[in-house]
Every structure is written in C-alpha cells, then in structure tokens.
Write a protein that holds these residues in place. Structure first.
Motif, PDB file in Angstrom:
ATOM      1  N   ALA A  96       0.828  -1.206   0.000  1.00 52.26           N
ATOM      2  CA  ALA A  96       0.000   0.000   0.000  1.00 52.26           C
ATOM      3  C   ALA A  96       0.862   1.256   0.000  1.00 52.26           C
ATOM      4  O   ALA A  96       0.585   2.215  -0.732  1.00 52.26           O
ATOM      5  CB  ALA A  96      -0.922  -0.004   1.221  1.00 52.26           C
ATOM      6  N   SER A  97       1.923   1.251   0.804  1.00 52.79           N
ATOM      7  CA  SER A  97       2.814   2.408   0.874  1.00 52.79           C
ATOM      8  C   SER A  97       3.513   2.649  -0.455  1.00 52.79           C
ATOM      9  O   SER A  97       3.621   3.793  -0.919  1.00 52.79           O
ATOM     10  CB  SER A  97       3.841   2.192   1.984  1.00 52.79           C
ATOM     11  OG  SER A  97       4.759   3.266   2.042  1.00 52.79           O
ATOM     12  N   MET A  98       3.996   1.579  -1.088  1.00 52.13           N
ATOM     13  CA  MET A  98       4.685   1.719  -2.366  1.00 52.13           C
ATOM     14  C   MET A  98       3.751   2.288  -3.430  1.00 52.13           C
ATOM     15  O   MET A  98       4.110   3.225  -4.155  1.00 52.13           O
ATOM     16  CB  MET A  98       5.234   0.359  -2.813  1.00 52.13           C
ATOM     17  CG  MET A  98       5.899   0.375  -4.187  1.00 52.13           C
ATOM     18  SD  MET A  98       6.646  -1.228  -4.631  1.00 52.13           S
ATOM     19  CE  MET A  98       5.176  -2.275  -4.711  1.00 52.13           C
ATOM     20  N   VAL A  99       2.546   1.733  -3.514  1.00 52.74           N
ATOM     21  CA  VAL A  99       1.593   2.201  -4.520  1.00 52.74           C
ATOM     22  C   VAL A  99       1.213   3.658  -4.258  1.00 52.74           C
ATOM     23  O   VAL A  99       1.176   4.476  -5.189  1.00 52.74           O
ATOM     24  CB  VAL A  99       0.335   1.305  -4.524  1.00 52.74           C
ATOM     25  CG1 VAL A  99      -0.774   1.929  -5.368  1.00 52.74           C
ATOM     26  CG2 VAL A  99       0.676  -0.083  -5.055  1.00 52.74           C
ATOM     27  N   SER A 130      11.589  -0.735  -8.419  1.00 52.02           N
ATOM     28  CA  SER A 130      10.144  -0.924  -8.256  1.00 52.02           C
ATOM     29  C   SER A 130       9.419   0.413  -8.287  1.00 52.02           C
ATOM     30  O   SER A 130       8.404   0.577  -8.980  1.00 52.02           O
ATOM     31  CB  SER A 130       9.849  -1.645  -6.937  1.00 52.02           C
ATOM     32  OG  SER A 130      10.565  -2.847  -6.826  1.00 52.02           O
ATOM     33  N   VAL A 131       9.938   1.387  -7.554  1.00 59.20           N
ATOM     34  CA  VAL A 131       9.298   2.706  -7.472  1.00 59.20           C
ATOM     35  C   VAL A 131       9.359   3.420  -8.818  1.00 59.20           C
ATOM     36  O   VAL A 131       8.368   4.014  -9.264  1.00 59.20           O
ATOM     37  CB  VAL A 131       9.972   3.547  -6.370  1.00 59.20           C
ATOM     38  CG1 VAL A 131       9.535   5.012  -6.464  1.00 59.20           C
ATOM     39  CG2 VAL A 131       9.642   2.984  -4.996  1.00 59.20           C
ATOM     40  N   ALA A 136      -1.172   0.271 -10.777  1.00 63.20           N
ATOM     41  CA  ALA A 136       0.002   0.136  -9.912  1.00 63.20           C
ATOM     42  C   ALA A 136      -0.164  -1.002  -8.921  1.00 63.20           C
ATOM     43  O   ALA A 136       0.812  -1.664  -8.560  1.00 63.20           O
ATOM     44  CB  ALA A 136       0.261   1.453  -9.170  1.00 63.20           C
ATOM     45  N   MET A 137      -1.400  -1.246  -8.471  1.00 60.12           N
ATOM     46  CA  MET A 137      -1.651  -2.356  -7.551  1.00 60.12           C
ATOM     47  C   MET A 137      -1.226  -3.684  -8.173  1.00 60.12           C
ATOM     48  O   MET A 137      -0.554  -4.503  -7.545  1.00 60.12           O
ATOM     49  CB  MET A 137      -3.131  -2.419  -7.189  1.00 60.12           C
ATOM     50  CG  MET A 137      -3.556  -1.466  -6.127  1.00 60.12           C
ATOM     51  SD  MET A 137      -2.890  -1.915  -4.513  1.00 60.12           S
ATOM     52  CE  MET A 137      -3.436  -0.494  -3.569  1.00 60.12           C
ATOM     53  N   GLY A 138      -1.650  -3.896  -9.422  1.00 59.57           N
ATOM     54  CA  GLY A 138      -1.319  -5.153 -10.084  1.00 59.57           C
ATOM     55  C   GLY A 138       0.138  -5.250 -10.477  1.00 59.57           C
ATOM     56  O   GLY A 138       0.792  -6.276 -10.239  1.00 59.57           O
ATOM     57  N   GLY A 193       2.551  -3.692  -9.188  1.00 63.06           N
ATOM     58  CA  GLY A 193       3.377  -3.725  -7.981  1.00 63.06           C
ATOM     59  C   GLY A 193       3.695  -5.138  -7.536  1.00 63.06           C
ATOM     60  O   GLY A 193       4.742  -5.388  -6.918  1.00 63.06           O
ATOM     61  N   ALA A 194       2.790  -6.081  -7.824  1.00 59.57           N
ATOM     62  CA  ALA A 194       3.061  -7.475  -7.453  1.00 59.57           C
ATOM     63  C   ALA A 194       4.250  -8.028  -8.222  1.00 59.57           C
ATOM     64  O   ALA A 194       5.014  -8.854  -7.705  1.00 59.57           O
ATOM     65  CB  ALA A 194       1.819  -8.333  -7.717  1.00 59.57           C
ATOM     66  N   ILE A 195       4.425  -7.553  -9.462  1.00 60.20           N
ATOM     67  CA  ILE A 195       5.520  -8.044 -10.298  1.00 60.20           C
ATOM     68  C   ILE A 195       6.862  -7.489  -9.815  1.00 60.20           C
ATOM     69  O   ILE A 195       7.918  -8.001 -10.186  1.00 60.20           O
ATOM     70  CB  ILE A 195       5.251  -7.683 -11.775  1.00 60.20           C
ATOM     71  CG1 ILE A 195       3.895  -8.249 -12.198  1.00 60.20           C
ATOM     72  CG2 ILE A 195       6.334  -8.234 -12.696  1.00 60.20           C
ATOM     73  CD1 ILE A 195       3.459  -7.848 -13.588  1.00 60.20           C
ATOM     74  N   ALA A 196       6.834  -6.452  -8.972  1.00 58.70           N
ATOM     75  CA  ALA A 196       8.074  -5.890  -8.442  1.00 58.70           C
ATOM     76  C   ALA A 196       8.872  -6.901  -7.638  1.00 58.70           C
ATOM     77  O   ALA A 196      10.082  -6.732  -7.430  1.00 58.70           O
ATOM     78  CB  ALA A 196       7.770  -4.662  -7.583  1.00 58.70           C
ATOM     79  N   ALA A 197       8.215  -7.971  -7.193  1.00 57.90           N
ATOM     80  CA  ALA A 197       8.936  -9.025  -6.480  1.00 57.90           C
ATOM     81  C   ALA A 197      10.009  -9.649  -7.366  1.00 57.90           C
ATOM     82  O   ALA A 197      10.972 -10.240  -6.867  1.00 57.90           O
ATOM     83  CB  ALA A 197       7.964 -10.097  -5.994  1.00 57.90           C
ATOM     84  N   TYR A 198       9.859  -9.513  -8.671  1.00 57.39           N
ATOM     85  CA  TYR A 198      10.849 -10.031  -9.627  1.00 57.39           C
ATOM     86  C   TYR A 198      12.225  -9.399  -9.402  1.00 57.39           C
ATOM     87  O   TYR A 198      13.257 -10.033  -9.651  1.00 57.39           O
ATOM     88  CB  TYR A 198      10.347  -9.746 -11.043  1.00 57.39           C
ATOM     89  CG  TYR A 198      11.322 -10.061 -12.154  1.00 57.39           C
ATOM     90  CD1 TYR A 198      11.665 -11.375 -12.460  1.00 57.39           C
ATOM     91  CD2 TYR A 198      11.895  -9.041 -12.917  1.00 57.39           C
ATOM     92  CE1 TYR A 198      12.555 -11.666 -13.489  1.00 57.39           C
ATOM     93  CE2 TYR A 198      12.777  -9.318 -13.947  1.00 57.39           C
ATOM     94  CZ  TYR A 198      13.100 -10.628 -14.226  1.00 57.39           C
ATOM     95  OH  TYR A 198      13.979 -10.899 -15.247  1.00 57.39           O
ATOM     96  N   VAL A 199      12.225  -8.145  -8.924  1.00 56.08           N
ATOM     97  CA  VAL A 199      13.495  -7.454  -8.644  1.00 56.08           C
ATOM     98  C   VAL A 199      13.665  -7.257  -7.142  1.00 56.08           C
ATOM     99  O   VAL A 199      14.281  -6.284  -6.700  1.00 56.08           O
ATOM    100  CB  VAL A 199      13.576  -6.108  -9.391  1.00 56.08           C
ATOM    101  CG1 VAL A 199      13.670  -6.321 -10.882  1.00 56.08           C
ATOM    102  CG2 VAL A 199      12.385  -5.206  -9.047  1.00 56.08           C
TER     103      VAL A 199
END
Length: 215
Positions: free
Chosen positions: A22-25, A83-84, A148-150, A152-158
C-alpha cells in the motif's frame, strides 16, 4: 494447513507486506500525480506538445513490466528503487492524459468570463480550470492506482517490497506445501487494497468536488 490457518499463522508477515504494498503504490501514484500535473499543465494549451506527452507516456506504458524492471536492475540495482521508478512511469499515462483532457474540456465561456472580470491567467487556472477539471484528473488517478496495484506485485521479480513476494513464492513452489495458500493470500490482499483505495478516492472526490460540478 488450510487457507484460514495459513492466514492466522502468517498474519504479522502478511500485514507487513500489505503495508509495504500500500505504501509503495501510494507513493508512486503521488509522484506520478505531481509529475503528471506538471506535464499536463505545461502542454495542455499546445496540441502538438500534448500529443507528444501522451504519446511518450503511452510508449512507456506498452513496455512489458518484466522487461522494464529487468532493464532498471543495471542502473538501480535490486529492491525498492527499480520498483518505485517502474510503478511511477506506468502510472503516468492515465494522469497525464486525463489532466490534458480535463483542462481542455473546461467550457471556454467560463474562462472568458473569468478573464473579463479581471482574473489573471494563474487565478483562472487555480480557481476555474483546475477545479472543473479535477473530477477527470481524479479518474486518471484511480485508474493509475489500480494499474500500480497489479504491476506492484511483479516488483517481487526485482526483490521489490509488497505482496508480490507471496505470489511469486507460491507460484515458484506449486505442488509444495502452502503454495496455493501463498498465491491466494497475495492475490486477495491486493484486490482488497485496490477496493479500499478506490473507496478512498470516491470519498476524496465527494469532498473535493463542488455540488454544482457533481450535479
């Protein structure tokens, strides 16, 4: 263990990852809103530049998220930074486009009337054009947040923060213990966050839009 037992046993971790997500988004959409408003305000009176701005944001938007995140690893490394940056870039298009559309959609007679009573260009922008365009701009912010919500989940890739870790870990160990629980928990919590954010935007819209415009 079943899904509810998994949630109960991992509640602290899930709460932390939900807060991170939530904070990142929120921060990325806020940064995109500031940038999008600056860009939109700079170009909305110039059709050529407006087209270039929306076109550039559109090109960025079409880059596959995994590809963009992968490309950002070299200059920014792993973790929060790529990610950001990626989420902020992906959030730009709806905000830039809606800012331009909203400002250009303001009735010209209202602008002429404001100019006729001696209002400066800055005052017209702040007191007439932006308030009238705000509902359209806020719609762009809502769309950007859902995207960004969706993504953002892919940010786990990095190795980015958030609930993507639950989804990626679950998918990576399909067939193993709690794999489905992890994937399902991450997915459902992202959906819940998206609904909560959208509800907040609806409330903000009602509080910041005059009754005359809502009508």
């Amino acid at each position: 263990m079943n899904f509810w037992e998994y949630l109960s046993s991992r509640r602290e971790l899930l709460f932390f990852e939900t807060w991170q997500h939530a904070s990142m988004v929120f921060q990325c959409v806020l940064a995109a809103l500031v940038l999008g408003l600056i860009i939109g305000l700079a170009v909305y009176r110039r059709p050529g530049l407006a087209g270039m701005a929306t076109g550039t944001a559109g090109v960025i938007f079409t880059i596959p998220s995994l590809a963009l995140l992968g490309l950002l690893i070299t200059p920014l490394g792993l973790g929060v930074a790529p990610s950001v940056v990626a989420l902020t870039l992906y959030s730009l298009l709806p905000i830039v486009r809606n800012t331009i559309v909203g400002l250009n959609g303001v009735d010209a007679t209202l602008v002429d009337a404001a100019r006729g009573i001696g209002m400066s260009r800055r005052a017209i922008l702040l007191r007439v054009e932006l308030p009238l365009a705000w509902p359209v701009i806020l719609t762009g912010v809502r769309v950007s947040t859902q995207l960004a919500m969706g993504i953002g989940a892919i940010a786990a890739y990095v190795s980015g923060p958030g609930l993507g870790e639950q989804i990626f870990s679950g998918l990576g160990r399909l067939g193993g213990a709690n794999a489905v629980n992890m994937t399902l928990a991450g997915t459902l919590l992202i959906i819940l966050l998206a609904l909560l954010f959208d509800g907040c935007y609806l409330l903000i819209g009602r509080l910041t839009t005059s009754r005359g415009i809502r009508a």
